[in-house]
Enzyme design. Structure first.
Site, PDB file in Angstrom:
ATOM      1  N   CYS A 173     -55.736  -0.546   9.351  1.00  0.00           N
ATOM      2  CA  CYS A 173     -55.891  -1.701  10.218  1.00  0.00           C
ATOM      3  C   CYS A 173     -56.379  -2.900   9.403  1.00  0.00           C
ATOM      4  O   CYS A 173     -57.234  -2.756   8.539  1.00  0.00           O
ATOM      5  CB  CYS A 173     -56.868  -1.495  11.363  1.00  0.00           C
ATOM      6  SG  CYS A 173     -56.462  -0.094  12.409  1.00  0.00           S
ATOM      7  N   ARG A 221     -51.913  -2.839   5.837  1.00  0.00           N
ATOM      8  CA  ARG A 221     -52.934  -1.889   6.284  1.00  0.00           C
ATOM      9  C   ARG A 221     -52.606  -1.267   7.639  1.00  0.00           C
ATOM     10  O   ARG A 221     -53.284  -0.344   8.082  1.00  0.00           O
ATOM     11  CB  ARG A 221     -54.301  -2.584   6.376  1.00  0.00           C
ATOM     12  CG  ARG A 221     -54.841  -3.015   5.045  1.00  0.00           C
ATOM     13  CD  ARG A 221     -56.196  -3.634   5.224  1.00  0.00           C
ATOM     14  NE  ARG A 221     -57.176  -2.651   5.628  1.00  0.00           N
ATOM     15  CZ  ARG A 221     -57.987  -2.004   4.804  1.00  0.00           C
ATOM     16  NH1 ARG A 221     -57.938  -2.250   3.527  1.00  0.00           N
ATOM     17  NH2 ARG A 221     -58.847  -1.135   5.263  1.00  0.00           N
ATOM     18  N   TRP A 235     -53.053   0.183  13.088  1.00  0.00           N
ATOM     19  CA  TRP A 235     -52.398   1.452  12.769  1.00  0.00           C
ATOM     20  C   TRP A 235     -52.969   2.435  13.783  1.00  0.00           C
ATOM     21  O   TRP A 235     -54.152   2.763  13.741  1.00  0.00           O
ATOM     22  CB  TRP A 235     -52.731   1.870  11.342  1.00  0.00           C
ATOM     23  CG  TRP A 235     -52.015   3.109  10.901  1.00  0.00           C
ATOM     24  CD1 TRP A 235     -50.756   3.171  10.339  1.00  0.00           C
ATOM     25  CD2 TRP A 235     -52.485   4.460  10.960  1.00  0.00           C
ATOM     26  NE1 TRP A 235     -50.433   4.474  10.063  1.00  0.00           N
ATOM     27  CE2 TRP A 235     -51.470   5.293  10.427  1.00  0.00           C
ATOM     28  CE3 TRP A 235     -53.659   5.060  11.410  1.00  0.00           C
ATOM     29  CZ2 TRP A 235     -51.594   6.669  10.336  1.00  0.00           C
ATOM     30  CZ3 TRP A 235     -53.779   6.440  11.328  1.00  0.00           C
ATOM     31  CH2 TRP A 235     -52.758   7.226  10.790  1.00  0.00           C
ATOM     32  N   ASN A 270     -61.899  -1.084  13.523  1.00  0.00           N
ATOM     33  CA  ASN A 270     -61.134  -0.210  12.638  1.00  0.00           C
ATOM     34  C   ASN A 270     -61.970   1.048  12.453  1.00  0.00           C
ATOM     35  O   ASN A 270     -63.155   0.966  12.137  1.00  0.00           O
ATOM     36  CB  ASN A 270     -60.931  -0.930  11.300  1.00  0.00           C
ATOM     37  CG  ASN A 270     -60.260  -0.058  10.266  1.00  0.00           C
ATOM     38  OD1 ASN A 270     -59.694   0.987  10.584  1.00  0.00           O
ATOM     39  ND2 ASN A 270     -60.317  -0.495   9.014  1.00  0.00           N
ATOM     40  N   GLY A 271     -61.367   2.237  12.651  1.00  0.00           N
ATOM     41  CA  GLY A 271     -62.114   3.484  12.514  1.00  0.00           C
ATOM     42  C   GLY A 271     -61.953   4.319  13.775  1.00  0.00           C
ATOM     43  O   GLY A 271     -61.028   4.081  14.564  1.00  0.00           O
ATOM     44  N   GLU A 288     -44.264  13.430  -7.308  1.00  0.00           N
ATOM     45  CA  GLU A 288     -44.439  12.001  -7.052  1.00  0.00           C
ATOM     46  C   GLU A 288     -43.086  11.354  -6.730  1.00  0.00           C
ATOM     47  O   GLU A 288     -42.978  10.518  -5.834  1.00  0.00           O
ATOM     48  CB  GLU A 288     -45.112  11.325  -8.265  1.00  0.00           C
ATOM     49  CG  GLU A 288     -45.153   9.809  -8.255  1.00  0.00           C
ATOM     50  CD  GLU A 288     -45.965   9.202  -7.100  1.00  0.00           C
ATOM     51  OE1 GLU A 288     -46.626   9.942  -6.357  1.00  0.00           O
ATOM     52  OE2 GLU A 288     -45.902   7.971  -6.946  1.00  0.00           O
ATOM     53  N   LYS A 337     -42.285   9.425  -3.250  1.00  0.00           N
ATOM     54  CA  LYS A 337     -41.812   8.031  -3.190  1.00  0.00           C
ATOM     55  C   LYS A 337     -40.555   7.952  -2.341  1.00  0.00           C
ATOM     56  O   LYS A 337     -40.426   7.095  -1.476  1.00  0.00           O
ATOM     57  CB  LYS A 337     -41.468   7.486  -4.586  1.00  0.00           C
ATOM     58  CG  LYS A 337     -42.576   7.058  -5.488  1.00  0.00           C
ATOM     59  CD  LYS A 337     -43.351   5.845  -5.065  1.00  0.00           C
ATOM     60  CE  LYS A 337     -44.493   6.231  -4.166  1.00  0.00           C
ATOM     61  NZ  LYS A 337     -45.725   6.609  -4.775  1.00  0.00           N
ATOM     62  N   GLU A 357     -41.207   8.634   1.475  1.00  0.00           N
ATOM     63  CA  GLU A 357     -42.006   7.677   2.249  1.00  0.00           C
ATOM     64  C   GLU A 357     -41.299   6.354   2.496  1.00  0.00           C
ATOM     65  O   GLU A 357     -41.525   5.727   3.517  1.00  0.00           O
ATOM     66  CB  GLU A 357     -43.427   7.497   1.710  1.00  0.00           C
ATOM     67  CG  GLU A 357     -43.619   6.824   0.413  1.00  0.00           C
ATOM     68  CD  GLU A 357     -45.106   6.733   0.017  1.00  0.00           C
ATOM     69  OE1 GLU A 357     -45.994   6.749   0.874  1.00  0.00           O
ATOM     70  OE2 GLU A 357     -45.362   6.630  -1.196  1.00  0.00           O
ATOM     71  N   HIS A 392     -37.430  31.261  -6.915  1.00  0.00           N
ATOM     72  CA  HIS A 392     -38.240  32.079  -5.993  1.00  0.00           C
ATOM     73  C   HIS A 392     -38.100  31.625  -4.543  1.00  0.00           C
ATOM     74  O   HIS A 392     -38.938  31.938  -3.720  1.00  0.00           O
ATOM     75  CB  HIS A 392     -39.708  32.047  -6.421  1.00  0.00           C
ATOM     76  CG  HIS A 392     -39.916  32.631  -7.780  1.00  0.00           C
ATOM     77  ND1 HIS A 392     -39.862  33.978  -8.028  1.00  0.00           N
ATOM     78  CD2 HIS A 392     -40.129  32.042  -8.983  1.00  0.00           C
ATOM     79  CE1 HIS A 392     -40.052  34.215  -9.324  1.00  0.00           C
ATOM     80  NE2 HIS A 392     -40.216  33.037  -9.922  1.00  0.00           N
ATOM     81  N   LYS A 420     -51.614   1.488   4.209  1.00  0.00           N
ATOM     82  CA  LYS A 420     -51.956   1.494   2.785  1.00  0.00           C
ATOM     83  C   LYS A 420     -53.247   2.255   2.478  1.00  0.00           C
ATOM     84  O   LYS A 420     -53.275   3.082   1.593  1.00  0.00           O
ATOM     85  CB  LYS A 420     -52.048   0.049   2.283  1.00  0.00           C
ATOM     86  CG  LYS A 420     -52.309  -0.082   0.802  1.00  0.00           C
ATOM     87  CD  LYS A 420     -51.108   0.336  -0.025  1.00  0.00           C
ATOM     88  CE  LYS A 420     -51.356   0.229  -1.513  1.00  0.00           C
ATOM     89  NZ  LYS A 420     -50.369   1.003  -2.268  1.00  0.00           N
TER      90      LYS A 420
END
Ligand code: M6R
Length: 604
Positions: free
Chosen positions: A2, A27, A74, A100-101, A477, A481, A484, A500, A599
């Site tokens: 947020c 954010r 968010w 926020n939270g 990674e 990338k 997302e 396997h 973010k």
């Protein structure tokens, strides 16, 4: 998570809020809203959707006041719609709250408020704060907020405006807030970029801090009302650092910034004469006989690369764990453990709690962090800043490679201090580190070929990434990338594990990216490629320049410059970032603000 902006001063608040929110939209971006004091009344406008939707409706409704608060959300509690967007108002409309939270005891609080006749307009936990503060208000906003926070538990970056107050009142526990100091105007925000057009003089609030922010000054106290002193910090990020600088996306700009970022991370810390790294830390590396690395997401993969580096150069055993697991499993750490937390934002709540857990057990704590003054930097014994500048794209790029560079420095620092890294290999390794900025520049030149490959495979529904040893984390990674920002499902495996289980996925529709850079395991990785080819899989090899064999076993090859095998993850991350970027662009995705993400993740 947020974005929060608050303003008191002489400018038109709505403009300051919108501009600040634009800089914080990374954010959270599922809804946005502002409250501005106009002619002694608080006017609230809030809209589901991106900030642009709010900006459009503000064109039709002028808000000419000079005190206001704004938010991009968010969602945690309640769907992203107009009523759940912030600010939340009290029933009498006289105060507006931005939060926020998560208020963990919001259900019992709401129950009580309902019984006392309050009517709620949203499904959020945050709205209880508006009602609670309204109940406590007796002409002093600061006191009302303070009393309400004695009942509300959980995480909050809280900003409150009241139509009868010339100040905005803010409070912080867990969720970050930073105050910007101006002349005849003051600001508050959840992150520094919102403040950069106006000031670089900031105060980072600590947990349990409150502040009353007026146009002529700021009063800081704890939650009991006792005055507290906090340092005024001059931030060195420039306005341009947080702009796109002519690139279509922040992510692309940040990918291209990697050569100078690596220069920043490494420069001044490498001592070539003595083949060592001077980190200016208080911690004594010789004291520790094991290392715990704690992080989330890309930072976790950087930490995993760091394990190979430290074990190879310092011969110290390293455990790497995602922070959300570490914090709850009673880890075996003690005074002989060095716990390293890696985080771009320095605000990731799981990482913060995990490093607290390590500290409680007596471990020495080191932060590898980008954001100056962030929460984690205040909790650890020492911080090694990566100096990557603001990273705005939600997908981490430059911070990721800078974290690995920082872990390389830590490996040299420990190896030399413990006498386990001898002069010759140390000299070779540090000389290769020094070359990294130039090598990454060379890796960037492959973009046209990568764009061609991205176009060829952009309609694939799945991707597989394989790598061995220090390139296994690079494979993970690369997959992270891609998924997302393109929303293509991607999995990663250590190449030797493929047989396997995941080998069952391979058919002629599956692009398989294989990291086959020069290493003692090169031949083994090539055998894994043959296993993919034998089952019709389509191989994209990431090979070292000059490897003439690669074209024989892969349909497509992306070349990366030769470097020390332990540094291959840095030069290899760059083409994988570009592959994800170009694929997302082909698919018309929102590269900088992919769906569902934010973010910095300041909720559990
Ligand atoms: O700010 P942090 O480095 O602590 O963030 C950790 C992760 O949330 C972050 O790396 C995330 O996985 C990124 N979206 C990856 O691109």
């Amino acid at each position: 998570m947020c974005g929060i902006v608050g303003y008191v001063g002489f400018r038109e608040a709505a403009g300051v809020l919108l501009e600040g929110l634009r800089r914080l939209e990374y954010r959270g971006y599922d809804s946005a809203g502002v409250a501005v004091k106009v002619n002694g009344r608080l006017e609230v406008v809030k809209k589901a959707g991106k900030l642009q939707v709010l900006a459009e409706s503000l064109k039709e409704r002028a808000l000419p006041g000079t005190l206001g608060v704004g938010h991009t959300r968010w969602a945690t509690h309640g769907a992203p719609n107009d009523p759940n967007a912030h600010p939340h108002s009290s029933e009498d409309g006289r105060l507006a709250v931005i939060h926020n939270g998560i208020i963990e005891n919001y259900l019992p609080l709401k129950e009580g408020l309902l019984q006392r006749g309050h009517v709620f307009a949203s499904e959020t936990d945050s709205e209880v704060l508006a009602h609670l503060i309204e109940e406590k208000y007796q002409g002093n906003l600061y006191q009302a907020v303070r009393l309400a926070l004695q009942e509300a538990h959980g995480a909050y970056g809280l900003v409150v405006a009241h139509q009868d107050s010339e100040e905005i009142v803010v409070a912080r526990t867990v969720s970050p807030l930073v105050i910007g100091l101006g002349e005849g105007e003051n600001f508050v925000a959840s992150d520094v970029p919102a403040l950069l057009p106006y000031t670089r003089r900031v105060i980072f609030l600590h947990d349990g801090d409150m502040a009353a922010i007026g146009k002529e000054g700021v009063r800081l106290t704890d939650l009991k009302g006792n005055p507290v002193q906090r340092e005024v910090v001059e931030v060195d990020w420039s306005l341009e650092d947080s702009e796109k600088g002519g690139y279509p996306h922040y992510m692309l700009k940040e990918i291209y910034e990697q050569p100078w970022v690596l220069e920043n991370t490494l420069g001044g810390r490498l001592r070539e004469e003595s083949a060592t790294a001077e980190l200016g830390l208080k911690l004594d590396p010789a004291r520790y006989d094991k290392v715990h690395v704690i992080a989330c997401g890309s930072a976790y993969y950087a930490g995993w690369v760091g394990k190979y580096l430290i074990e190879a150069l310092a011969r110290v055993p390293v455990e790497v764990e995602v922070a959300s697991e570490y914090r709850y499993r009673d880890p075996v750490a003690d005074q002989k453990t060095l716990a390293i937390v890696i985080s771009q934002s320095g605000e990731t709540i799981d990482s913060l709690e995990a490093i607290r857990e390590a500290a409680r057990k007596g471990a020495g704590t080191l932060g590898i962090i980008n954001a100056k003054g962030s929460s984690i930097t205040r909790e650890v014994d020492d911080t090694l800043y990566i100096h990557a500048g603001p990273e705005i794209g939600v997908a981490s790029t430059k911070a990721y490679t800078a974290m690995i560079a920082a872990m390389s420095l830590v490996a040299v620092w420990m190896g030399r201090a413990k006498g386990r890294l001898q002069d010759q290999p140390a000299a070779e390794f540090t000389a290769e580190l020094r070359k990294l900025p130039r090598l990454v520049e060379e890796a960037l030149e492959e973009r046209p070929e990568i764009a061609r490959i991205a176009l060829k495979y952009h309609q694939a529904s799945d991707y597989l990434f394989l790598g061995r040893h220090i390139q296994a984390p690079t494979a993970y990674e690369g997959a992270l990338k891609l998924k997302e920002i393109s929303y293509i499902h991607a999995e990663a495996y250590p190449a030797g594990e493929m047989k396997h289980g995941p080998i069952a996925l391979i058919d002629e529709h599956l692009p398989v990216v294989v990291l086959t850079t020069e290493s003692p395991l090169y031949e083994k990785t090539v055998s894994n490629i043959q296993e993919v080819r034998a089952r019709g899989g389509r191989v994209i090899a990431l090979a070292t320049k000059g490897d003439s064999e690669a074209k024989k076993f892969a349909q497509d090859v992306i070349y990366v410059p030769r470097t020390h095998p332990l540094l291959a993850p840095i030069v290899s991350a760059v083409p994988l970032q570009l592959l994800a970027y170009e694929t997302a662009v082909c698919l018309g995705r929102d590269v900088d603000q992919p769906r569902n993400l934010a973010k910095s993740v300041t909720v559990e």
